[in-house]
Design a protein around this motif. Structure first.
Motif, PDB file in Angstrom:
ATOM      1  N   ASP A  80       0.861  -1.184   0.000  1.00 25.26           N
ATOM      2  CA  ASP A  80       0.000   0.000   0.000  1.00 25.26           C
ATOM      3  C   ASP A  80       0.900   1.238   0.000  1.00 25.26           C
ATOM      4  N   ALA A  81       1.039   1.874  -1.168  1.00 25.51           N
ATOM      5  CA  ALA A  81       1.949   3.011  -1.305  1.00 25.51           C
ATOM      6  C   ALA A  81       1.394   4.292  -0.691  1.00 25.51           C
ATOM      7  N   GLU A  82       0.106   4.325  -0.424  1.00 28.40           N
ATOM      8  CA  GLU A  82      -0.461   5.513   0.215  1.00 28.40           C
ATOM      9  C   GLU A  82      -0.024   5.592   1.678  1.00 28.40           C
ATOM     10  N   ASN A  83      -0.110   4.489   2.377  1.00 27.16           N
ATOM     11  CA  ASN A  83       0.297   4.466   3.787  1.00 27.16           C
ATOM     12  C   ASN A  83       1.783   4.175   3.976  1.00 27.16           C
ATOM     13  N   PRO A  85       4.646   5.484   1.837  1.00 26.00           N
ATOM     14  CA  PRO A  85       5.075   6.274   0.671  1.00 26.00           C
ATOM     15  C   PRO A  85       6.464   5.928   0.149  1.00 26.00           C
ATOM     16  N   ARG A  88       6.223   4.050  -3.178  1.00 24.69           N
ATOM     17  CA  ARG A  88       5.539   4.639  -4.341  1.00 24.69           C
ATOM     18  C   ARG A  88       6.268   4.232  -5.622  1.00 24.69           C
ATOM     19  N   GLN A 109      -0.736  -2.333  -7.842  1.00 19.51           N
ATOM     20  CA  GLN A 109      -1.525  -1.338  -7.116  1.00 19.51           C
ATOM     21  C   GLN A 109      -2.779  -1.918  -6.471  1.00 19.51           C
ATOM     22  N   VAL A 184      -3.978  -2.974   1.860  1.00 22.65           N
ATOM     23  CA  VAL A 184      -4.854  -1.795   1.946  1.00 22.65           C
ATOM     24  C   VAL A 184      -5.946  -2.084   2.941  1.00 22.65           C
TER      25      VAL A 184
END
Length: 184
Positions: A80-83, A85, A88, A109, A184
């Protein structure tokens, strides 16, 4: 540092196909176009995991040693690249370049590829034969961050060498261990 073991997908399992973004050139790549003539190594890794960082040089060397023997290597990050980073896609591309990866570093993703492979940790290794049947799923070697054992790639190299030599891969395989995939 969390320690999660791999799930050990049953040997003989057919490699699930995928079509996801290669962070180095921003094009979609599929398993069918990336697979090797002799075999295919699918590795679930990420940028920030201490277990991956610990073996990164060996992953680069492994690919260099076996691509000429017909085994293609593919790295996938499903974190999970949002949480997280640090994982990314643009940083994945930089990590691949900085670590001299000669293999594609793909971004999963939706995390559907990791789920299809039953991947659990980073690093998590899946070696398939020329027919995309699983012949090895397990650890790179006995080295872990801080345990004092050198990184050799011994276990995975033995399986890859057996595949190249058209010999049976030892079915006695130890699970990989690393950080859990960041779902996620």
């Amino acid at each position: 540092m969390a320690r999660t073991e791999s799930n050990m997908l049953p040997l003989g399992t057919k490699a699930p196909d995928f079509n996801i973004i290669d962070t180095l050139d921003n094009t979609k790549k599929s398993l069918s176009e990336l697979k090797g003539i002799t075999g295919t190594l699918v590795m679930f890794i990420c940028n920030h995991c201490p277990f991956v960082i610990h073996v990164s040089t060996e992953l680069s060397q492994l690919a260099k040693d076996y691509v000429s023997k017909g085994i293609n290597c593919i790295a996938i990050s499903s974190n999970d690249a949002e949480n997280y980073p640090q994982d990314r896609p643009e940083l994945m591309a930089k990590y691949a370049i900085d670590n001299d990866y000669i293999f594609p570093y793909l971004y999963d993703q939706t995390q559907e590829v990791a789920k299809a492979y039953d991947a659990a940790c980073t690093p998590d290794f899946f070696l398939f034969d020329s027919n995309l049947k699983l012949v090895y799923t397990g650890q790179l070697d006995d080295s872990r961050p801080g345990n004092g054992k050198p990184v050799t790639g011994e276990d995975l190299r033995a399986a890859m060498t057996a595949l190249v030599n058209k010999e049976a891969v030892n079915p006695d395989q130890k699970p990989s261990m690393g950080c859990g995939i960041k779902w996620v």
